[in-house]
Design an enzyme around this catalytic site. Sequence first.
Site, PDB file in Angstrom:
ATOM      1  N   ASP A 135       8.816 -40.624   2.897  1.00 18.08           N
ATOM      2  CA  ASP A 135       9.385 -40.976   4.326  1.00 18.08           C
ATOM      3  C   ASP A 135      10.732 -40.346   3.918  1.00 18.08           C
ATOM      4  OD1 ASP A 135       7.994 -42.832   4.757  1.00 18.08           O
ATOM      5  OD2 ASP A 135       8.937 -44.730   3.628  1.00 18.08           O
ATOM      6  N   THR A 160      10.198 -38.368  -0.929  1.00 16.93           N
ATOM      7  CA  THR A 160      10.434 -37.316   0.137  1.00 16.93           C
ATOM      8  C   THR A 160       9.724 -37.443   1.074  1.00 16.93           C
ATOM      9  OG1 THR A 160       9.080 -35.916  -1.390  1.00 16.93           O
ATOM     10  CG2 THR A 160      11.680 -35.688  -1.597  1.00 16.93           C
ATOM     11  N   HIS A 170     -16.057  -7.943   1.694  1.00 22.65           N
ATOM     12  CA  HIS A 170     -15.576  -9.420   2.962  1.00 22.65           C
ATOM     13  C   HIS A 170     -15.594 -10.107   2.074  1.00 22.65           C
ATOM     14  CE1 HIS A 170     -13.402 -12.308   5.225  1.00 22.65           C
ATOM     15  NE2 HIS A 170     -12.884 -10.593   5.494  1.00 22.65           N
ATOM     16  N   MET A 204      -6.201  -7.119   8.563  1.00 23.35           N
ATOM     17  CA  MET A 204      -5.272  -6.289   9.309  1.00 23.35           C
ATOM     18  C   MET A 204      -6.204  -5.571   9.985  1.00 23.35           C
ATOM     19  SD  MET A 204      -1.080  -6.766   9.154  1.00 23.35           S
ATOM     20  CE  MET A 204      -1.720  -6.458   6.993  1.00 23.35           C
ATOM     21  N   LYS A 247       1.212  -1.225   0.064  1.00 25.24           N
ATOM     22  CA  LYS A 247       0.360  -0.193  -0.035  1.00 25.24           C
ATOM     23  C   LYS A 247       0.214   0.855  -0.382  1.00 25.24           C
ATOM     24  CE  LYS A 247      -3.642  -0.063   2.372  1.00 25.24           C
ATOM     25  NZ  LYS A 247      -4.744  -0.840   3.468  1.00 25.24           N
ATOM     26  N   CYS A 289       8.969 -38.302  -6.252  1.00 24.52           N
ATOM     27  CA  CYS A 289       7.551 -39.300  -6.244  1.00 24.52           C
ATOM     28  C   CYS A 289       6.337 -38.417  -5.401  1.00 24.52           C
ATOM     29  CB  CYS A 289       7.614 -40.692  -6.318  1.00 24.52           C
ATOM     30  SG  CYS A 289       8.689 -41.824  -5.632  1.00 24.52           S
ATOM     31  N   SER A 338      14.503 -42.375  -7.608  1.00 27.04           N
ATOM     32  CA  SER A 338      13.279 -41.753  -7.106  1.00 27.04           C
ATOM     33  C   SER A 338      13.291 -41.095  -6.142  1.00 27.04           C
ATOM     34  CB  SER A 338      12.364 -42.659  -8.117  1.00 27.04           C
ATOM     35  OG  SER A 338      11.065 -41.476  -7.941  1.00 27.04           O
TER      36      SER A 338
END
Length: 903
Positions: A798, A796, A485, A109, A27, A860, A793
């Site tokens: 585990d 992510t 809103h 806010m 702003k 994967c 591969s």
Amino acid sequence: MSKKRVYTFGNGKAEGRADMKELLGGKGANLAEMNRIGVPVPPGFTITTDVCTEYNELGHEKVIELIKDEVEKAIAHVEKLTGTKFGDKNNPLLVSVRSGARASMPGMMDTILNLGLNDEVVEGMAKKTGNERFAWDSYRRFIQMYGDVVMGLKPESKEDSDPFEEIMEKVKEEKGIELDTEFTVDDLKGLVQKFKDAVKKRTGKDFPTDSYDQLWGAVAAVFDSWSNARAVYYRRLHGIPDEWGTAVNVQAMVFGNMGNTSATGVAFTRDAATGENIFNGEYLINAQGEDVVAGIRTPQEITLEGSRRWAKLQGISEEERASKFPSLEETMPELYKELFEVQRKLEEHYKDMQDLEFTIQEGKLWLLQTRNGKRTGAAMVKIAMDMYRDKFIDEKTALLRLEPAKLDELLHPVFDSTAIRSAKVLAKGLPASPGAATGQIVFFADEATKFEQTILVRTETSPEDLEGMNVARGILTARGGMTSHAAVVARGMGKCCVSGAGAVKLDYRARTMTIDGKVYKEGDWISLNGSTGEVYEGKVETRKPDMSGDFALIMELSDKFAKMSVRTNADSPNDAKVARDFGAKGIGLCRTEHMFFEGERIKAMREMILATTTEGRKKALAKLLPYQREDFEGIFEAMAGYGVTVRLLDPPLHEFVPHQQATQKALAEEIGVPIEQIRNTVAELEEFNPMLGHRGCRLGITYPEITEMQARAIIEAALNLKKKGVDARPEIMVPLVGTLKEFQLQAEIIHSTAKNVFEEKGDKIDYLVGTMIEIPRAALTADEIAKEADFFSFGTNDLTQMTFGYSRDDAGKFLPVYLDKGILKEDPFQVLDQRGVGQLVELGTKRGREAKKELKVGICGEHGGEPSSVEFCHRTGMDYVSCSPYRVPIARLAAAQAAAREQ
């Protein structure tokens, strides 16, 4: 030289610029920029975001001391430009105090208007303007906002109304009036006193009268609002860092409530819901800005075209519309032309759709804000592609303008046209945010999880309702316009919303909604059409959305830029087909365990588990072989011409056995074994920590016949399809490898099985054997494993569990606390932890490729569909990411943006 904490603007000059958003907030930077390009903006100043950080570290008193001199000089600057004096009773300067983070957070806010008024100043204001009603209306508004925001006078419970609104409603009842504009001067004077009494009664404090005391209270309240619950939740939702902080913007007040030559409004340079290139917005005569966005009064349309469209939706005749609800274009034609030119200038300057706030004070136009407007996913795509086609922006800018996660809104079902024709329309409101939503009615935001699918129904929403709005399938409000809103926030979330449905009458205490005399209770089903504004009774059937047009062009553009391909995680031909339709180029993870749970399959699987000899296991596995082969044929065919990575059996065997006594008894009878044997086997399979137990390649090493059966099913399926002319490309993935020897033992079984099948069938196919890197040790020893593996591969999900030491199934007990306390910035199971887990991924990729240059590398885990994680994978040099089918377009766009940012 001391640090500069306050930046002034006004009269065509500014100390800030558009590119200073980090310091001045969005702003503040845009107010400075509008001054520089000749847009009429009331003078003021911005207290920087750095001060917010200092406020949180040092506290209220110390920060006021730090900024006091600069703020007083900035106030003097505004006084000079306006010819007024802050706190002076005869010629007063009144100011607004607003927040302004670097990322737009609409309504999250706090804002205070008319600051500087007290009992003496209001009299001076009345004399100076010759408008006593305006002065007292402004004072009433100031006490109401300041009392709420700074002094904490809020509803005591969710069933209660705003305490100030309650006082006003009581006076309206006594006077027999309906609108705020019908209050007389004496009414307003009485309200001021009642408001001050309420503040004293609830807080034990007198309402402050000194202008600077008011200002410091307001500045502190804005800084405090950065940490309020709704702002924190909004930041989590949109990935905005907590440490950014908010700026505070203090501006000379301009007044839209000075009578019938004054007005206030909100406008968009294009339609934020559909993306249509049409100027639109809403305004109210004799009002202040909060009246428009709060939804308390339903505003009127700015343009004649918009007004006519609105009237058609509401079933209002042209004659009634023109007389009762005229557009700004009709009531103030010259000012409308000026506003139209300003909006055109701003869109051309920022080269993006703008969301403006304006005030007309006694025939003069002032701009209070411009920002890149929040928009739906559909509007985002249309605006970007329209601007690209019109040569307003280039293709790279068009691509980078899109938010990958917002594409999700375009991928979900819409109402079936046949079902809509037979649906009963209960009410009609404004189409505030498009989409189709069906759910059970709830009346309170904190109860949005009461049913699996909910529609949040409110008179109007407030920022406190944010979390419930996010959880609900759709939002219905009885009051409020297209810029209320509810409408703005719903569009930002991509949430279906119908606002201003006047026929809807609510009783919060009774928890009922009444429409045309019929009562609907909490839990009743309704459906919303956010594209037409219609509210339907009950559930309405949906259909798949159309993926052509601009969406298809965005995907073409993505493919032009992207260096990584996108695969999908799919366990069935249907999932594979859905993903392929979304542009997936292969399967990065096919989980074979999901194939064992149906009918005869689970019976054979349990026989295998209960077998006490190798021969017994092989006999049971022979029953599973045809099922597996058939499943693989369907999946390979659906993804013909692309690689399909099949993960061998991964979960521990206890997941497949019955744990209830009744099902154990039924199984014993079915396969002819004593129930004690089943109970004993189930007990033996139970593990203290199954995630780290007997699963993955450990199963295949203990029971090599399982790997043999699966490898045979995969190879036979591919050969069967080859006979039909289908190009099947199997990639067999060994899970949970931590050492080279584990991989070698499994690979030997796969290769020997393939050799046997090739000899039996007298034919061959190409296949790959690789591994899932999901154990930290595998990443660290990737150079050894890569010598034997054809591909890596990264699993992510585990890898994150093992790196953090968090159980994903149990992390829900503490992760919310970790996020609240700032221990973690994001849930590492949703957003890849680049600092920790990411290092293992980078190291594993680097070491793997050092050992084998042509090593194919992908990911994967579900991180493969999360935009910031996709960008990380691009930087790491992966060949592909893989994600669930409905996230494929998101990953495609994110991969393209990652490549475009490097150009």
